[in-house]
Scaffold this active site. Sequence first.
Site, short mmCIF file in Angstrom:
data_model
loop_
_atom_site.label_atom_id
_atom_site.label_comp_id
_atom_site.label_asym_id
_atom_site.label_seq_id
_atom_site.Cartn_x
_atom_site.Cartn_y
_atom_site.Cartn_z
N ARG A 1 -10.92 7.43 3.81
CA ARG A 1 -10.86 6.50 2.67
C ARG A 1 -12.13 5.90 2.36
O ARG A 1 -11.79 4.70 1.78
CB ARG A 1 -9.67 5.47 3.38
CG ARG A 1 -8.32 6.08 3.49
CD ARG A 1 -7.27 4.94 4.11
NE ARG A 1 -6.10 5.81 4.29
CZ ARG A 1 -5.43 5.23 5.26
NH1 ARG A 1 -5.77 4.57 6.42
NH2 ARG A 1 -4.09 6.18 5.27
N CYS B 1 0.84 -1.25 0.20
CA CYS B 1 0.12 0.02 0.02
C CYS B 1 0.88 1.12 0.13
O CYS B 1 2.16 1.34 0.26
CB CYS B 1 -0.96 -0.05 1.14
SG CYS B 1 -2.24 1.08 1.14
N LYS C 1 -11.30 -7.77 6.14
CA LYS C 1 -10.76 -6.80 7.14
C LYS C 1 -11.75 -5.86 7.19
O LYS C 1 -12.41 -5.24 6.33
CB LYS C 1 -9.54 -6.44 6.35
CG LYS C 1 -8.89 -5.72 7.48
CD LYS C 1 -7.56 -5.00 6.98
CE LYS C 1 -6.83 -3.89 8.01
NZ LYS C 1 -5.64 -3.54 7.32
N GLU D 1 -16.64 -7.88 -4.95
CA GLU D 1 -15.06 -7.31 -4.97
C GLU D 1 -14.23 -8.52 -4.93
O GLU D 1 -13.28 -8.76 -5.41
CB GLU D 1 -15.03 -6.48 -3.54
CG GLU D 1 -15.78 -5.10 -3.53
CD GLU D 1 -14.49 -4.18 -4.13
OE1 GLU D 1 -13.44 -4.78 -4.75
OE2 GLU D 1 -14.53 -2.83 -4.17
N ARG E 1 -3.12 2.99 12.56
CA ARG E 1 -2.66 4.27 11.83
C ARG E 1 -1.90 4.92 12.65
O ARG E 1 -0.73 5.65 12.13
CB ARG E 1 -3.98 5.05 11.45
CG ARG E 1 -4.76 4.29 10.13
CD ARG E 1 -5.95 5.00 9.97
NE ARG E 1 -6.82 4.31 8.84
CZ ARG E 1 -7.97 4.73 8.47
NH1 ARG E 1 -8.53 5.77 8.86
NH2 ARG E 1 -8.63 4.03 7.58
N LYS F 1 -12.09 -5.01 2.20
CA LYS F 1 -11.44 -4.30 3.25
C LYS F 1 -12.63 -3.25 3.32
O LYS F 1 -12.55 -2.16 2.36
CB LYS F 1 -10.08 -3.66 2.87
CG LYS F 1 -9.55 -2.83 3.83
CD LYS F 1 -8.06 -2.46 3.54
CE LYS F 1 -7.58 -1.60 4.32
NZ LYS F 1 -6.10 -1.10 4.17
N CYS G 1 -3.81 6.13 0.08
CA CYS G 1 -3.31 4.95 -0.36
C CYS G 1 -2.90 4.88 -1.76
O CYS G 1 -2.83 3.82 -2.48
CB CYS G 1 -4.35 3.72 -0.16
SG CYS G 1 -4.78 3.44 1.57
N CYS H 1 -0.15 4.22 1.95
CA CYS H 1 -0.69 5.12 2.98
C CYS H 1 0.58 5.46 3.98
O CYS H 1 0.65 6.74 4.33
CB CYS H 1 -1.85 4.60 3.63
SG CYS H 1 -1.41 2.96 4.42
#
Length: 326
Positions: free
Chosen positions: A218, A120, A249, A234, A206, A196, A130, A122
């Site tokens: 996000r 990623c 997740k 997805e 974070r 996710k 991201c 981020c």
Amino acid sequence: MGFPIYRPRRLRASENLRSMIRETEISVKDLIYPVFVVPGKNIKHEIESLPGNYHWSVDRVLECVDEVVSLGIPSIILFGIPSYKNATGSSAWDMEEPVQQACMLIKSKYPELVITTDVCLCEYTEHGHCGVLENGCTVNNDETLPLLAKVAVSHAKAGADIIAPSNMMDGYVHAIRIALDEAGFINIPIMAYSAKFASAYYGPFRAAADSTPAAGDRKGYQMDPANSDEALRETYLDIEEGADIIMVKPALAFLDIVQRVHETFNRPLCVYNVSGEYAMVKAAAEKGWIDEKRIVMETMLAFKRAGAKMIITYHALDVAKWLQEK
């Protein structure tokens, strides 16, 4: 046939009887332990938001991995805090940065340990999103894809065994699969963060990864927690693009999604027992309000019962020790 002919308690009378009919078991082989690597030297710093977990500099990360291996845990997932950040997150594919350096070091000592790496941007971008921002607020999906592919290839070059992209860009699995194959890494599997959600449970992570967005959120690319059917769409797309392992997740608040994904798709399923889920248990245990061991083990059973094959969890070291005691 009911009571008094059938009495379910007959098979609960002793531990041996209960163990003989137990439907779900937890194994140390189910566990993946998150490891955070940072720039600098001689660093072992407890993460305030994730008590019992640490920031490790590369020169000390083997201290952590030694314990992981000694407990029989088969895999770690590496997260990195870079030495520099910019608009595109170019430190994410820099071979001199902590994730790549740690990966090479760990693989040289423990070639059989399965090293999973998070892909990623981020943690690596100055804005904390991201991908590549346009107009200062929206992530440009298609401009982000080649950057994610570069990160994945750099991890494979460093020795990663599984690439785990967590960015939730459309088409990310396809872009990474093509890049890995073209670079000669056709046998490196992809663990896709397929479902996710834009969850409030990520707060402690974070803070640990210094990846809170500088502005906005996000929700434009992570999923709405209200949606279940979308998670199946997805996941289907990720499988069609080449995902070898799929993931849900967070895990605990989304067990219905875990079960639906498990029952719908014939792919190994991983769940991420995320930082907020972990931190709540640790905080309640510190207050003496819960039995930490029993709560954690019940949670692990819930993941397995719902259909998870693998569990990423900050509890992994404790769970492995408790399993040894058992």
